[in-house]
Motif scaffolding. Structure first.
Motif, PDB file in Angstrom:
ATOM      1  N   PRO A 156      51.685  53.387   3.137  1.00 55.33           N
ATOM      2  CA  PRO A 156      52.319  52.177   2.576  1.00 55.33           C
ATOM      3  C   PRO A 156      51.398  51.462   1.601  1.00 55.33           C
ATOM      4  O   PRO A 156      50.169  51.516   1.727  1.00 55.33           O
ATOM      5  CB  PRO A 156      52.586  51.319   3.818  1.00 55.33           C
TER       6      PRO A 156
ATOM      7  N   GLU B 240      49.868  47.973  -0.257  1.00 54.19           N
ATOM      8  CA  GLU B 240      49.452  46.678   0.268  1.00 54.19           C
ATOM      9  C   GLU B 240      50.524  45.603   0.091  1.00 54.19           C
ATOM     10  O   GLU B 240      50.610  44.676   0.891  1.00 54.19           O
ATOM     11  CB  GLU B 240      48.159  46.234  -0.422  1.00 54.19           C
TER      12      GLU B 240
ATOM     13  N   ARG C 240      53.741  46.002   0.259  1.00 54.98           N
ATOM     14  CA  ARG C 240      54.994  46.313   0.949  1.00 54.98           C
ATOM     15  C   ARG C 240      55.350  45.170   1.908  1.00 54.98           C
ATOM     16  O   ARG C 240      54.483  44.658   2.624  1.00 54.98           O
ATOM     17  CB  ARG C 240      54.848  47.633   1.705  1.00 54.98           C
TER      18      ARG C 240
ATOM     19  N   VAL D  69      54.450  45.664   5.678  1.00 55.61           N
ATOM     20  CA  VAL D  69      53.178  46.320   5.921  1.00 55.61           C
ATOM     21  C   VAL D  69      52.506  45.782   7.184  1.00 55.61           C
ATOM     22  O   VAL D  69      51.896  46.543   7.943  1.00 55.61           O
ATOM     23  CB  VAL D  69      52.242  46.179   4.701  1.00 55.61           C
ATOM     24  N   ARG D  70      52.622  44.461   7.450  1.00 50.73           N
ATOM     25  CA  ARG D  70      52.010  43.893   8.650  1.00 50.73           C
ATOM     26  C   ARG D  70      52.627  44.482   9.917  1.00 50.73           C
ATOM     27  O   ARG D  70      51.926  44.795  10.885  1.00 50.73           O
ATOM     28  CB  ARG D  70      52.183  42.371   8.633  1.00 50.73           C
TER      29      ARG D  70
ATOM     30  N   LEU E 268      44.854  47.389   6.289  1.00 51.19           N
ATOM     31  CA  LEU E 268      45.396  48.635   5.779  1.00 51.19           C
ATOM     32  C   LEU E 268      44.290  49.607   5.379  1.00 51.19           C
ATOM     33  O   LEU E 268      43.631  49.441   4.352  1.00 51.19           O
ATOM     34  CB  LEU E 268      46.317  48.379   4.582  1.00 51.19           C
TER      35      LEU E 268
ATOM     36  N   ARG F 218      44.523  53.313   4.574  1.00 53.63           N
ATOM     37  CA  ARG F 218      45.601  54.280   4.359  1.00 53.63           C
ATOM     38  C   ARG F 218      45.363  55.599   5.087  1.00 53.63           C
ATOM     39  O   ARG F 218      46.291  56.184   5.652  1.00 53.63           O
ATOM     40  CB  ARG F 218      45.790  54.518   2.859  1.00 53.63           C
TER      41      ARG F 218
ATOM     42  N   TRP G  35      45.947  55.135   8.751  1.00 56.79           N
ATOM     43  CA  TRP G  35      47.381  54.980   9.001  1.00 56.79           C
ATOM     44  C   TRP G  35      48.062  56.347   9.029  1.00 56.79           C
ATOM     45  O   TRP G  35      48.914  56.606   9.885  1.00 56.79           O
ATOM     46  CB  TRP G  35      48.012  54.100   7.930  1.00 56.79           C
TER      47      TRP G  35
END
Length: 248
Positions: free
Chosen positions: A67, A69, A71, A74-75, A86, A88, A91
């Protein structure tokens, strides 16, 4: 088969800068051909570099799967996987979501020394009702492991040759087993005894414990699937169900 195509190293520095290092495993990549494998996005494998370095730039392979930052949710995505901010690559390791554009995905590197040789017995018994043994060898070959046995050794210099031989044996044996199984199903169905494949029931307490440790990133998907006695694909399906409505 799961092919380990290389490693991705990621380093963050105190000043906010970061560095990615992608190291392809060319001897494993050589086992694959289109359409199953069409390269690593953003990496020109034709250059045959030992490492591809990205300073303060997120590789295309990572950015198109993770995702952004900005988005909106995102949280929520970070909370779902126990991330405070984040990262990536982290994730991608934690999420069960798969990118639809290709068959590539990221797993956490094993703690075991992957450079250490794997010692096995001889190969004289392969080809005679030995699909499990053949599959185990193929798995190690596809993971890029060095395999040593009685009178033989498999490494980057001959990986493709052994893969071709063992894959042909495995495909032949698996085809025979599948035909036998199908014949048995047809006989049972004709006799009214076959009820179809049943969904495996998992112990809810054990499953919840595994999911808690997986979400906290203390175990990876392979370890979680192994503890539950299911395949990686089944684990991802059950993981999605767990987050949506609880264990079943």
């Amino acid at each position: 088969m799961e092919y380990h195509l290389g490693t991705i190293g990621y380093t963050e520095y105190e000043d906010g800068s970061f560095r990615y290092v992608i190291a392809p495993n060319y001897s494993v990549i050589a086992l694959l051909h289109p359409p199953l494998f069409q390269g690593i996005p953003g990496v020109n494998l034709d250059l045959h570099r030992k490492e591809y370095v990205r300073e303060n730039r997120t590789p295309v392979f990572v950015s198109e799967r993770a995702p952004a930052e900005n988005r909106e949710d995102v949280r929520e995505l970070l909370d779902m996987h126990g991330l405070e901010y984040l990262n990536r690559l982290e994730w991608l390791i934690r999420t069960p979501t798969r990118y639809s554009g290709d068959n590539l995905y990221v797993i956490r590197a094993e703690e075991a020394d992957l450079n250490a040789p794997v010692f096995v017995g001889d190969l004289s018994g392969l080809g005679a009702r030995s699909s499990q043994a053949t599959k185990a060898l193929l798995d190690m070959i596809c993971r890029g492991r060095v395999i040593q046995g009685e009178g033989f050794s498999i490494d980057d210099s001959n990986r493709a040759e052994y893969f071709a031989i063992l894959h042909a044996l495995y495909a032949k044996e698996k085809s025979f087993i599948d035909k036998q199984r199908q014949a048995g199903i047809e006989r049972a169905s004709a006799e009214g005894k076959y009820q179809g494949r049943q969904r495996r029931r998992l112990d809810e307490i054990v499953f919840a414990d595994v999911m808690e440790r997986y979400d906290a990133a203390t175990i990876n998907a392979e370890q979680a699937a192994r503890e539950l006695g299911v395949s990686r694909a089944t684990f991802f399906r059950r993981s999605k169900e767990f987050h949506e409505s609880g264990p079943r």
